[in-house]
Design an enzyme around this catalytic site. Sequence first.
Site, PDB file in Angstrom:
ATOM      1  N   ASP A  13      45.653  35.493  41.518  1.00 46.29           N
ATOM      2  CA  ASP A  13      46.011  36.970  42.387  1.00 46.29           C
ATOM      3  C   ASP A  13      48.187  36.581  42.184  1.00 46.29           C
ATOM      4  O   ASP A  13      48.711  36.986  43.740  1.00 46.29           O
ATOM      5  CB  ASP A  13      45.275  36.645  43.376  1.00 46.29           C
ATOM      6  CG  ASP A  13      44.032  37.661  43.120  1.00 46.29           C
ATOM      7  OD1 ASP A  13      43.774  37.933  42.409  1.00 46.29           O
ATOM      8  OD2 ASP A  13      43.581  36.462  44.221  1.00 46.29           O
ATOM      9  N   GLU A  14      48.400  35.768  41.459  1.00 44.56           N
ATOM     10  CA  GLU A  14      49.859  34.970  41.531  1.00 44.56           C
ATOM     11  C   GLU A  14      50.445  37.173  41.127  1.00 44.56           C
ATOM     12  O   GLU A  14      51.990  36.842  41.320  1.00 44.56           O
ATOM     13  CB  GLU A  14      50.391  34.532  41.197  1.00 44.56           C
ATOM     14  CG  GLU A  14      49.863  32.780  41.891  1.00 44.56           C
ATOM     15  CD  GLU A  14      48.143  32.763  40.595  1.00 44.56           C
ATOM     16  OE1 GLU A  14      47.355  33.148  39.985  1.00 44.56           O
ATOM     17  OE2 GLU A  14      48.048  31.281  41.174  1.00 44.56           O
ATOM     18  N   GLY A  15      49.986  37.266  40.691  1.00 49.50           N
ATOM     19  CA  GLY A  15      50.696  38.641  39.542  1.00 49.50           C
ATOM     20  C   GLY A  15      50.580  38.675  37.306  1.00 49.50           C
ATOM     21  O   GLY A  15      51.903  38.415  37.176  1.00 49.50           O
ATOM     22  N   LYS A  16      50.076  37.083  37.578  1.00 46.79           N
ATOM     23  CA  LYS A  16      50.027  36.929  36.476  1.00 46.79           C
ATOM     24  C   LYS A  16      49.655  38.483  35.121  1.00 46.79           C
ATOM     25  O   LYS A  16      49.908  38.395  34.152  1.00 46.79           O
ATOM     26  CB  LYS A  16      49.093  36.655  35.907  1.00 46.79           C
ATOM     27  CG  LYS A  16      48.772  34.305  36.281  1.00 46.79           C
ATOM     28  CD  LYS A  16      47.591  34.035  36.008  1.00 46.79           C
ATOM     29  CE  LYS A  16      47.247  34.206  36.626  1.00 46.79           C
ATOM     30  NZ  LYS A  16      46.191  34.228  37.986  1.00 46.79           N
ATOM     31  N   GLY A  17      48.746  39.411  36.242  1.00 43.88           N
ATOM     32  CA  GLY A  17      48.873  40.261  35.003  1.00 43.88           C
ATOM     33  C   GLY A  17      50.320  41.744  34.570  1.00 43.88           C
ATOM     34  O   GLY A  17      50.492  41.914  33.480  1.00 43.88           O
ATOM     35  N   LYS A  18      51.210  41.157  35.978  1.00 49.82           N
ATOM     36  CA  LYS A  18      52.567  42.439  35.794  1.00 49.82           C
ATOM     37  C   LYS A  18      53.869  41.543  34.677  1.00 49.82           C
ATOM     38  O   LYS A  18      53.743  41.412  33.865  1.00 49.82           O
ATOM     39  CB  LYS A  18      53.197  41.760  37.203  1.00 49.82           C
ATOM     40  CG  LYS A  18      54.343  43.499  36.717  1.00 49.82           C
ATOM     41  CD  LYS A  18      53.980  43.338  38.865  1.00 49.82           C
ATOM     42  CE  LYS A  18      55.718  44.394  38.929  1.00 49.82           C
ATOM     43  NZ  LYS A  18      56.382  43.503  38.843  1.00 49.82           N
ATOM     44  N   GLY A  40      40.349  39.597  38.145  1.00 48.14           N
ATOM     45  CA  GLY A  40      40.928  41.524  38.606  1.00 48.14           C
ATOM     46  C   GLY A  40      42.350  41.505  38.041  1.00 48.14           C
ATOM     47  O   GLY A  40      43.292  40.276  38.847  1.00 48.14           O
ATOM     48  N   HIS A  41      43.370  41.999  37.149  1.00 47.04           N
ATOM     49  CA  HIS A  41      44.518  42.357  37.132  1.00 47.04           C
ATOM     50  C   HIS A  41      45.336  43.540  37.209  1.00 47.04           C
ATOM     51  O   HIS A  41      44.731  44.847  36.716  1.00 47.04           O
ATOM     52  CB  HIS A  41      45.366  41.594  35.248  1.00 47.04           C
ATOM     53  CG  HIS A  41      44.938  39.891  35.023  1.00 47.04           C
ATOM     54  ND1 HIS A  41      45.228  39.739  33.942  1.00 47.04           N
ATOM     55  CD2 HIS A  41      44.569  39.493  35.809  1.00 47.04           C
ATOM     56  CE1 HIS A  41      44.638  38.224  34.055  1.00 47.04           C
ATOM     57  NE2 HIS A  41      44.625  38.465  34.950  1.00 47.04           N
ATOM     58  N   GLN A 223      42.445  33.289  36.703  1.00 47.32           N
ATOM     59  CA  GLN A 223      42.592  32.549  38.027  1.00 47.32           C
ATOM     60  C   GLN A 223      44.068  31.746  38.498  1.00 47.32           C
ATOM     61  O   GLN A 223      44.946  31.909  38.052  1.00 47.32           O
ATOM     62  CB  GLN A 223      41.107  31.640  37.954  1.00 47.32           C
ATOM     63  CG  GLN A 223      40.250  32.111  38.292  1.00 47.32           C
ATOM     64  CD  GLN A 223      39.628  33.093  37.040  1.00 47.32           C
ATOM     65  OE1 GLN A 223      39.593  32.548  36.626  1.00 47.32           O
ATOM     66  NE2 GLN A 223      39.024  34.300  36.489  1.00 47.32           N
ATOM     67  N   GLY A 301      37.319  43.186  46.167  1.00 42.63           N
ATOM     68  CA  GLY A 301      37.990  44.307  47.650  1.00 42.63           C
ATOM     69  C   GLY A 301      37.715  43.229  49.093  1.00 42.63           C
ATOM     70  O   GLY A 301      38.217  44.345  49.841  1.00 42.63           O
ATOM     71  N   ARG A 302      36.889  42.362  49.218  1.00 42.60           N
ATOM     72  CA  ARG A 302      37.923  41.373  49.693  1.00 42.60           C
ATOM     73  C   ARG A 302      38.947  41.441  50.403  1.00 42.60           C
ATOM     74  O   ARG A 302      39.951  40.491  49.190  1.00 42.60           O
ATOM     75  CB  ARG A 302      36.743  39.982  49.643  1.00 42.60           C
ATOM     76  CG  ARG A 302      35.374  39.541  48.908  1.00 42.60           C
ATOM     77  CD  ARG A 302      35.627  38.504  49.051  1.00 42.60           C
ATOM     78  NE  ARG A 302      35.429  37.834  48.489  1.00 42.60           N
ATOM     79  CZ  ARG A 302      35.587  36.587  47.642  1.00 42.60           C
ATOM     80  NH1 ARG A 302      34.641  35.859  47.876  1.00 42.60           N
ATOM     81  NH2 ARG A 302      35.548  36.354  45.915  1.00 42.60           N
ATOM     82  N   PRO A 303      39.571  40.661  51.430  1.00 42.57           N
ATOM     83  CA  PRO A 303      40.555  40.995  52.102  1.00 42.57           C
ATOM     84  C   PRO A 303      41.272  39.198  51.731  1.00 42.57           C
ATOM     85  O   PRO A 303      40.426  38.370  51.762  1.00 42.57           O
ATOM     86  CB  PRO A 303      40.276  41.146  53.595  1.00 42.57           C
ATOM     87  CG  PRO A 303      39.097  41.491  53.107  1.00 42.57           C
ATOM     88  CD  PRO A 303      38.259  41.295  53.037  1.00 42.57           C
ATOM     89  N   GLY A 414      58.720  44.097  42.901  1.00 40.87           N
ATOM     90  CA  GLY A 414      58.318  45.515  43.683  1.00 40.87           C
ATOM     91  C   GLY A 414      56.757  45.777  42.159  1.00 40.87           C
ATOM     92  O   GLY A 414      56.715  44.863  41.755  1.00 40.87           O
TER      93      GLY A 414
HETATM   94  P1  IMP Z   1      33.753  32.627  40.404  1.00 39.14           P
HETATM   95  O1  IMP Z   1      35.019  32.296  39.540  1.00 39.14           O
HETATM   96  O2  IMP Z   1      33.215  33.818  40.911  1.00 39.14           O
HETATM   97  O3  IMP Z   1      32.421  31.339  40.375  1.00 39.14           O
HETATM   98  O4  IMP Z   1      34.338  32.321  42.056  1.00 39.14           O
HETATM   99  C1  IMP Z   1      35.230  30.854  41.868  1.00 39.14           C
HETATM  100  C2  IMP Z   1      36.241  30.784  43.272  1.00 39.14           C
HETATM  101  O5  IMP Z   1      37.471  31.199  42.621  1.00 39.14           O
HETATM  102  C3  IMP Z   1      35.830  31.407  44.424  1.00 39.14           C
HETATM  103  O6  IMP Z   1      36.457  31.272  45.329  1.00 39.14           O
HETATM  104  C4  IMP Z   1      36.905  33.036  43.768  1.00 39.14           C
HETATM  105  O7  IMP Z   1      36.935  33.931  45.011  1.00 39.14           O
HETATM  106  C5  IMP Z   1      37.630  32.435  43.400  1.00 39.14           C
HETATM  107  N1  IMP Z   1      37.753  33.380  41.885  1.00 39.14           N
HETATM  108  C6  IMP Z   1      37.881  33.668  40.696  1.00 39.14           C
HETATM  109  N2  IMP Z   1      38.019  34.469  40.084  1.00 39.14           N
HETATM  110  C7  IMP Z   1      39.183  34.801  40.949  1.00 39.14           C
HETATM  111  C8  IMP Z   1      40.098  35.786  40.894  1.00 39.14           C
HETATM  112  O8  IMP Z   1      40.958  36.178  39.670  1.00 39.14           O
HETATM  113  N3  IMP Z   1      41.831  35.319  41.702  1.00 39.14           N
HETATM  114  C9  IMP Z   1      41.655  34.725  42.726  1.00 39.14           C
HETATM  115  N4  IMP Z   1      40.227  34.384  43.239  1.00 39.14           N
HETATM  116  C10 IMP Z   1      39.256  33.782  41.877  1.00 39.14           C
END
Ligand code: IMP
Length: 428
Positions: A13-18, A40-41, A223, A301-303, A414
């Site tokens: 979630d560092e913004g790789k998609g962007k 999720g990008h 990831q 959708g988790r915080p 931005g």
């Molecule tokens: P899994 O990849 O669904 O097996 O989850 C293993 C760990 O990686 C968990 O802590 C997830 O929240 C985290 N994780 C998996 N994919 C992402 C991602 O794209 N962004 C951030 N965390 C991720």
Amino acid sequence: MRAVVVVGTQWGDEGKGKVTDYLAEQADMIVRYQGGANAGHTVVFKGQEYKLHLVPSGIFHPGKICVLAGGMVIDPVELCGELDELEKQGHDIAGLRVSYTAHLVLPYHKLLDGAEEVQRGANKIGTTQRGIGPAYVDKYARTGLRIVDLFDEAGLREKLKGLIDAKNRVLECVYGVKPISMNEVMSGLQRAAVRLKPFVCDASRLINEYIDAGRKVLLEGAQGTMLDIDHGTYPYVTASNPTAGGACTGSGIGPTKIKSVVGVVKAYSTRVGDGPLLTELKDETGVFIRERGHEYGATTGRPRRVGWLDLVIVKYASRVNGLTSLALTKLDTLAGLETVKVCIAYKKGSERLSDISFNLGEYGEYEPCYVEMKGWDESITVARSYDELPKEVREYIRLIENVTGTQVSLVSVGRDRGSTFALADVFA
Ligand code: IMP
């Protein structure tokens, strides 16, 4: 021309998609080399937000080839859904390619992912429940099915029969979960086989041909480094190698074909799921950053848990990925804070430590050593060059470069596509 790799330096979630979207403009081919629909990008352009889980964000640039490489685990039904959605929005998907050798995520993998998390109780990993871990387990147990298997229906049925029987025994007897039927699994796969047929190929061959022909290839990790199965905070990790080495095995190219590795660094830390986050902010500053940065999982959708930037982590990422430069994102999210802190080392009692620990139990005794800096204001979002950045931001960047020993090549200020600018050409 040798390939450029983009990796996350933190917990995803560092913004790789962007960053990939920005670099994709100059690239001919964009490749995803590991993971699956756990990613999720998010890309924002022309005022609209798009979320992708499997397809590289390069798909938004018409005419580019976007490859789902062999190192991925692909839920074929989910991929078809993503393609339908892209087409519905009017995007051209003709450039998509899917490797014959990518492994399939099947319905029983998702059921197992959920059941195993429940079984772990307080020690849960916090997975995305997309079946990623169980699919990689089957790959390494050599009982996995691959994209290529979709195109031999009789063979697929035969293999699935034994697999479904075995998985159902585990689901029912170990976890007390309702079994699944062959028909449930097969009907989704038959539809996917027809839908995906035009896109499948020998991805390794195609990627190598592009590189050898001097075309620009971007290899995109999902990831982040701290979620890497070998180099992350095990067991709180994903089941694949997001780090740069994974780009070779996952896409079927040799290390000699890689030119540079760009590490994406978010201006602060976030982590979704369990595991250590030493700079975590559980106060109102954390809430401010979460809300301003829209820090909610794009997949679940988790915080997201939020913390100050941890340069011990980024320095470690620089080492294990061989980073040649950094792409700095979401600097705008911190605008408005009077002071910002950056962790540059850890301390354990009177001992100062400059590296991570592999014994997660030790983190309870660690404390971050912070450098405190003056914050910056909203004017950052209109900057389109280094010189236009507020002085405080330039100091923030210099600190990151000094501590990590790695230069910043890209800066994002931005959400919109136009708010990224380069300090150096990563393809040069
Ligand atoms: P899994 O990849 O669904 O097996 O989850 C293993 C760990 O990686 C968990 O802590 C997830 O929240 C985290 N994780 C998996 N994919 C992402 C991602 O794209 N962004 C951030 N965390 C991720």
